[in-house]
Design an enzyme around this catalytic site. Structure first.
Site, PDB file in Angstrom:
ATOM      1  N   ALA A  86     -17.148  21.482  52.304  1.00  0.00           N
ATOM      2  CA  ALA A  86     -16.213  20.582  51.728  1.00  0.00           C
ATOM      3  C   ALA A  86     -16.433  20.556  50.130  1.00  0.00           C
ATOM      4  O   ALA A  86     -16.626  21.610  49.590  1.00  0.00           O
ATOM      5  CB  ALA A  86     -16.323  19.240  52.342  1.00  0.00           C
ATOM      6  N   SER A  87     -16.635  19.537  49.658  1.00  0.00           N
ATOM      7  CA  SER A  87     -16.814  19.161  48.241  1.00  0.00           C
ATOM      8  C   SER A  87     -18.003  19.822  47.780  1.00  0.00           C
ATOM      9  O   SER A  87     -18.231  19.854  46.362  1.00  0.00           O
ATOM     10  CB  SER A  87     -16.476  17.852  47.687  1.00  0.00           C
TER      11      SER A  87
END
Length: 484
Positions: A86-87
């Site tokens: 993800a981020s």
């Protein structure tokens, strides 16, 4: 005499070194035991399914995985299990941009339009995209109508830039550049396009050649549209905290916007990696394999706004791809977390202590808290305590109101093994409210929250809203307290 004294001093020093080593080993063992008890408790409550890897300098102090990478196939997790981080991907995109800057391909204060002519706001710089101070909206907002109109289409970064050019500057940039910190996934998708334009390679190819391979991240890749690989964990979610039914995230209808429509966007997310490879990334950063010490220090320096203030992000400030926190006890910590459909991730590095925490989960868990883990690294005892709110939800669902209420009172009194959290109790009310037949349970959970947290304005507001939505259509019969 001198020779004898010197030999005696050496013996004393050697004995002291052995004592220090023994103490360090014992301390590491105690820390590992505390961590294991905590994560084992989380796993038993179905609140953790993932991998934990914690290092202190070059030494691994804890490395354990819980649950399954794929329940249908019976594939257990390990520290080599791959998943979307993800981020955390943003930290790697920032490394790529800084590499290109160091190679002379750009300046961080270049207007983005200099390199991407269709970018619509000529004032925005590369540095502002990296630090989330460009004022650019998040891509999910801009692409919302497009994903509804074409639910089967996977949008690319180039699609996003094309739409941005037609979105209108006023709507696309509601905040003037460098006036305020405002998180934007779209900004990092634009940065990925910038990497492609300046390197002449696809983003996936550049990252493999200049970030993953040099760092020894052998199991890491950028997931492009339709791209898959073996050992990749399946993403899951629980429908709620009372029935606890596990669902593959790709089968959840209201997640299609993210798993399909936004599922091929890169730069902001979609690096597929493992806990073991993130350790390699961490080591490569601090051994200057990927960036010079000066460039790494620049990434860890909070960016300033037009006002001269250090940009204020969540729980601290933001540099170039990293959240930054400064604490009088812990020193400076840099980190990034990530949340995407079916995954929750954390990468945290204490720069002063040289401690790194890597946590990857393939069951969506937005309620996971890093704070207890950091307190254990501070040497604190943090025994695992079950969530009284979520236990109440399951008891209410399975045993009815009277039994659940009685058990909740027992759990509230048992502060050694249970803790009652206002936000978790509020979550219980919300989850029951989503099913018409459980509206009474929802109201009861919201009501109890006002009893247990009488100073919380939010608890009263949520109870009042629940009452207004209920069949009774009543407003709250109680007056909320002043203040928060």
């Amino acid at each position: 005499m001198t020779h004898s004294t010197s030999r005696g001093a050496r013996c004393v020093l050697a004995a002291l070194a052995l004592l220090v080593a023994a103490g360090t080993h014992a301390g590491a063992q105690a820390l590992a035991a505390r961590l294991d008890a905590y994560f084992t408790g989380l796993s038993a409550d179905r609140a953790f399914n993932g991998s934990v890897l914690i290092t202190d300098g070059d030494r691994v102090v804890y490395d354990r995985s819980f649950g399954m990478a794929d329940y249908a196939r019976g594939t257990a997790r390990s520290d080599s299990t791959r998943q979307n981080v993800a981020s955390i991907s943003k930290t790697m995109t920032a490394v790529a941009v800084l590499q290109l800057r160091d190679a002379g391909a750009l300046s961080l204060d270049d207007p983005v339009v200099k390199h991407l002519p269709t970018f619509p706001e000529p004032r925005v710089t590369v540095r502002q995209l990296l630090s989330h101070t460009s004022g650019l909206v998040d891509g999910e907002v801009m692409l919302d109508s497009a994903t509804r109109a074409s639910p089967a289409r996977a949008f690319s970064n180039a699609d996003a830039l094309d739409m941005l050019a037609h979105y209108g500057v006023a709507r696309a940039f509601p905040i003037p550049p460098a006036d305020r910190w405002s998180y934007s996934n779209l900004g990092y998708q634009v940065l990925a396009l910038l990497v492609e334009r300046l390197s002449g390679m696809s983003f996936a190819t550049y990252m493999r050649a200049h970030v993953f391979n040099p760092a020894g991240m052998n199991d890491t890749y950028v997931r492009e549209a339709g791209g898959e690989a073996p050992m990749r964990a399946v993403g899951y979610t629980y429908d709620n905290h009372f029935a606890m039914r596990l669902a593959m995230i790709d089968t959840v209808a209201d997640m299609k916007k993210f798993t399909v429509g936004l599922g091929a966007l890169v730069g902001s997310t979609n690096v597929i990696s493992s806990a073991r490879d993130l350790r390699a990334f961490d080591h490569a950063l601090y051994s200057n394999v990927l960036l010079s010490p000066a460039s790494l220090a620049e990434a860890f320096t909070p960016v300033r706004l037009n006002s001269g203030m250090v940009n204020v992000a969540v729980n601290g400030s933001y540099g170039l791809g990293w959240f930054i926190e400064s604490d009088s006890v812990r020193g400076i910590t840099v980190s990034h977390s990530g949340a995407a459909p079916g995954v929750t991730t954390f990468l945290t590095r204490n720069l002063d202590r040289k401690q790194t925490v890597i946590i990857l989960m393939n069951i969506q868990n937005p309620g996971f808290r890093m704070a207890p883990v950091l307190r254990m690294l501070d040497g604190k005892e943090v025994p695992y305590r079950h969530s009284a709110a979520f236990a109440y939800a399951r008891d209410l669902y399975e045993k009815g109101r009277d039994v659940a209420t009685a058990l909740l009172e027992e759990h509230r009194a048992d502060t050694v093994r249970y803790e009652l959290d206002e936000a978790e109790m509020d979550r219980v009310g919300l989850e029951f409210s989503r099913t018409s037949q459980y509206q009474a349970y929802s109201l009861e959970a919201y009501r109890l929250n006002t009893v247990f947290f009488p100073q919380s304005r939010r608890a009263f507001d949520n109870y009042a809203s629940a009452l207004a939505r209920s069949d009774k259509g009543r407003a709250s019969p109680v007056t909320p307290p002043p203040g928060r």
